[in-house]
Design a protein around this motif. Structure first.
Motif, mmCIF file in Angstrom:
data_model
loop_
_atom_site.group_PDB
_atom_site.id
_atom_site.type_symbol
_atom_site.label_atom_id
_atom_site.label_comp_id
_atom_site.label_asym_id
_atom_site.label_seq_id
_atom_site.Cartn_x
_atom_site.Cartn_y
_atom_site.Cartn_z
ATOM 1 N N MET A 1 0.828 -1.202 0.000
ATOM 2 C CA MET A 1 0.000 0.000 0.000
ATOM 3 C C MET A 1 0.869 1.261 0.000
ATOM 4 S SD MET A 1 -2.930 -1.179 -0.420
ATOM 5 C CE MET A 1 -3.772 0.396 -0.460
ATOM 6 N N LEU A 2 2.039 1.171 0.663
ATOM 7 C CA LEU A 2 2.954 2.320 0.646
ATOM 8 C C LEU A 2 3.402 2.647 -0.779
ATOM 9 C CD1 LEU A 2 5.275 1.680 3.744
ATOM 10 C CD2 LEU A 2 3.743 3.622 3.391
ATOM 11 N N VAL A 3 3.626 1.578 -1.560
ATOM 12 C CA VAL A 3 4.080 1.783 -2.947
ATOM 13 C C VAL A 3 2.952 2.380 -3.780
ATOM 14 C CG1 VAL A 3 4.936 0.632 -5.021
ATOM 15 C CG2 VAL A 3 5.783 -0.063 -2.784
ATOM 16 N N ILE A 4 1.730 1.894 -3.575
ATOM 17 C CA ILE A 4 0.581 2.446 -4.314
ATOM 18 C C ILE A 4 0.410 3.918 -3.934
ATOM 19 C CG2 ILE A 4 -1.929 2.275 -4.672
ATOM 20 C CD1 ILE A 4 -0.422 -0.114 -5.853
ATOM 21 N N ASP A 5 0.585 4.221 -2.643
ATOM 22 C CA ASP A 5 0.500 5.602 -2.182
ATOM 23 C C ASP A 5 1.563 6.462 -2.864
ATOM 24 O OD1 ASP A 5 -0.355 7.762 -0.547
ATOM 25 O OD2 ASP A 5 1.268 7.365 0.865
#
Ligand code: HEM
Length: 87
Positions: A1-5
């Motif tokens: 999710m950090l990467v998508i963010d």
């Protein structure tokens, strides 16, 4: 999710994440992740967004998220391909 963010934050300049994502792809290949598994993760992401956003999850919103996720997977796959070719 950090990467998508991070991808959403850098939406106007996704190429700035290219190198990081290629290395992340390489890392996934190293730990035995199959490229096919990325579609399951993508479907889960869309399902979660649909459940959370309800009617706000319009066809345009779905299309935008599908493209964003596709761009992340494409960039990660570059690390994959480069590694295979190097072997
Ligand atoms: C676009 C989709 C994905 C993104 C953005 C993503 C992102 C990440 C990130 C940021 C890490 C931490 C890397 C680090 O420690 O430096 C990680 C680790 C990991 N991911 Fe993913 N991942 C994705 C898809 C998947 C899929 C499809 C699988 C397997 C079915 C998977 C399995 C793993 C595993 C096993 C690790 C741990 C690797 C280790 O031991 O360090 N990931 N992922």
């Amino acid at each position: 999710m950090l990467v998508i963010d991070a991808a959403v934050t850098h939406l106007e300049n996704l190429s700035s994440l290219e190198e990081y994502l290629a290395n992340l792809g390489k890392k996934h290949q190293t730990v035995g992740v199959k490229v096919d598994s990325f579609s399951a993760v993508g479907e889960s992401l869309l399902f979660m967004l649909e459940k959370c956003l309800g009617t706000a999850f319009s066809p345009d919103v779905r299309e935008a998220w599908t493209r964003l996720y596709g761009a992340v997977v494409k960039a990660m796959s570059r690390g994959w391909d480069a590694r295979k070719e190097g072997e």
